[in-house]
Scaffold this motif. Sequence first.
Motif, PDB file in Angstrom:
ATOM      1  N   GLN A  96     -43.246  17.998 113.224  1.00  0.00           N
ATOM      2  CA  GLN A  96     -44.039  17.587 114.384  1.00  0.00           C
ATOM      3  C   GLN A  96     -44.710  18.746 115.122  1.00  0.00           C
ATOM      4  O   GLN A  96     -45.860  18.602 115.568  1.00  0.00           O
TER       5      GLN A  96
ATOM      6  N   SER B 217     -47.953  19.473 113.035  1.00  0.00           N
ATOM      7  CA  SER B 217     -48.791  18.391 112.543  1.00  0.00           C
ATOM      8  C   SER B 217     -50.038  18.204 113.405  1.00  0.00           C
ATOM      9  O   SER B 217     -49.984  18.310 114.631  1.00  0.00           O
TER      10      SER B 217
ATOM     11  N   ARG C 242     -49.678  12.044  99.939  1.00  0.00           N
ATOM     12  CA  ARG C 242     -48.956  12.772 100.986  1.00  0.00           C
ATOM     13  C   ARG C 242     -49.123  14.271 100.740  1.00  0.00           C
ATOM     14  O   ARG C 242     -48.523  14.825  99.812  1.00  0.00           O
TER      15      ARG C 242
ATOM     16  N   THR D 281     -50.919   8.585 103.785  1.00  0.00           N
ATOM     17  CA  THR D 281     -49.624   9.184 104.107  1.00  0.00           C
ATOM     18  C   THR D 281     -48.760   8.269 104.964  1.00  0.00           C
ATOM     19  O   THR D 281     -49.194   7.798 106.018  1.00  0.00           O
TER      20      THR D 281
ATOM     21  N   THR E 297     -45.868   7.601 107.607  1.00  0.00           N
ATOM     22  CA  THR E 297     -45.352   8.357 108.741  1.00  0.00           C
ATOM     23  C   THR E 297     -44.055   7.720 109.235  1.00  0.00           C
ATOM     24  O   THR E 297     -43.718   6.596 108.873  1.00  0.00           O
TER      25      THR E 297
ATOM     26  N   GLU F 124     -50.619   3.616 112.800  1.00  0.00           N
ATOM     27  CA  GLU F 124     -50.090   4.097 111.534  1.00  0.00           C
ATOM     28  C   GLU F 124     -49.577   2.980 110.618  1.00  0.00           C
ATOM     29  O   GLU F 124     -49.189   3.245 109.488  1.00  0.00           O
TER      30      GLU F 124
ATOM     31  N   GLY G  36     -40.679   7.570 106.096  1.00  0.00           N
ATOM     32  CA  GLY G  36     -41.795   8.321 106.644  1.00  0.00           C
ATOM     33  C   GLY G  36     -41.464   9.778 106.884  1.00  0.00           C
ATOM     34  O   GLY G  36     -42.345  10.648 106.835  1.00  0.00           O
ATOM     35  N   ASN G  37     -40.186  10.073 107.134  1.00  0.00           N
ATOM     36  CA  ASN G  37     -39.739  11.452 107.371  1.00  0.00           C
ATOM     37  C   ASN G  37     -39.298  12.159 106.094  1.00  0.00           C
ATOM     38  O   ASN G  37     -39.032  13.359 106.110  1.00  0.00           O
TER      39      ASN G  37
END
Length: 497
Positions: free
Chosen positions: A104, A107, A202, A363, A365, A372, A482-483
């Motif tokens: 984060q 980003s 991604r 991608t 998230t 998103e 997402g992580n």
Amino acid sequence: MNFIDMFAGIGGFRKGLESNGHQCVFSCELDNNAIKSYISLYHMNEEEIASMKKLNKSERDKTLENLRRQHIFDDITKFDGMSEKEISKIIPKYDVFCGGFPCQPFSRAGRRNGFKDKNKGNLFFSIANVVEKTRPRYVFLENVKGLLTSGEKEEVVKNGKKRVVEIEKGKTFKEILYELHELGYDVQWQMVSSGHYIAHNRERVYIVARKRGNKTIKRIFPLQENVRRINKVSFEKDTQVAYKDFINSIKSKTLYKFKIQENDMIDLYTNKSFNFNTKSPFGYWGIMVDGLCVTAKTKYKIAENEFKLIDVLEDYYKIGKRYDLSEEEVLKQRYAKKAKEWKSGNKMGNMAFPDKINKTCRTLTANASGREMMVIGYYFHEDGELHYINEIKEGLNQFNQEKELNELVSQCPIDSKVNNESNGLIIIENELGEEVHLKKSEIKFRKLTPREYWKLQGFDEEDFNRAKIVGVSDSQLKKQAGNAVTVDVIKAIGERL
């Protein structure tokens, strides 16, 4: 080789490396829900998983907590004040440090506070601390591609308005190279899209640092090229040996050469300190040997339609209408996917609605709602056969005027922007590439399921089912995917270690 899985999440590093025969000897993760999934995947046998079905929530949580205490260390920052001897009592001897540290702070969708982020930006230095005191052969890291451009921020006044702008772009990555160089490591990196391996576009930066000592260096990157070992002496004499195997993949006029020394970066073209400004010098590929660094922007292209979102979609007749959007939710999604400007000043363009299913998906998230949210469209043919919508070619367009969301929901009918020339019909392209005319009422939209999220990160049905059985909620399952680190990319890199 033995490896440790730091910032483990749901184990993307672990699953990818274990598929190559490497062995995990230590895991560290702070998030309680991710820990539940991780334990179910790697620390429970089939009988134990089956027994979880018979337990109530309290009993499940107690069992998982006992396993967490046995297998998972919770916080890497606890090592910051420890001595080498103290750490060695907790972390067994290992060869590879693995970590997809929090993205984060770097980003483009966040505030871009970099190392100044009080909560997550300084965790790289916790990594450096563990590496310094345990001295592994390799350090294997992953982060967003914005890591290559992250810099400092300053407030400026333009046209009478205050605005925060980013300067000294690339300085964050320079600090990372410097730290690894000082710790005695040579470094390679590449920005890789998961879309080369799976139906998920991604883009992430993968960093592999190897302890200095050998006369030759086994190159890991670029993954898409067959690259040979290079000799350190040859590299010092002529850096071209590091990229001559793939020189045609390097974009013209983007090759940079530097020397890292005394926390400074010397531009070898000018023999002066590099002036970090509004453009980062770090390209998608790079290598640093004994502080001598070469980096370039490289051409890369995902083979068109090789991997498609449609190939991972679940059978409609198994999931039913559970994930369908209401008309109000559809309206909100069309509004949310308009062009946006984040608080950081970064701008985002219009997003496709619905998401295309005949190509790799965008991608994933950690936030699976709002702008998103992944949305696909579908309809039923008159003979009852289900078809997916690849693209809406006319009708249901984005709104042309800015209005508050509550006004849109209350005032705008769902088909208010259907083009008159289409005679009230919406023209779409289906998954077969056919042009079809449909009424608004014939089109349905749904979210992607948590299972589809996991598949798009390289986890299989059994992995997902295990996490579901131990009581992880759908929202957490999506957040975890997402992580996560994409398993297939880790596997490809692991084959080259």
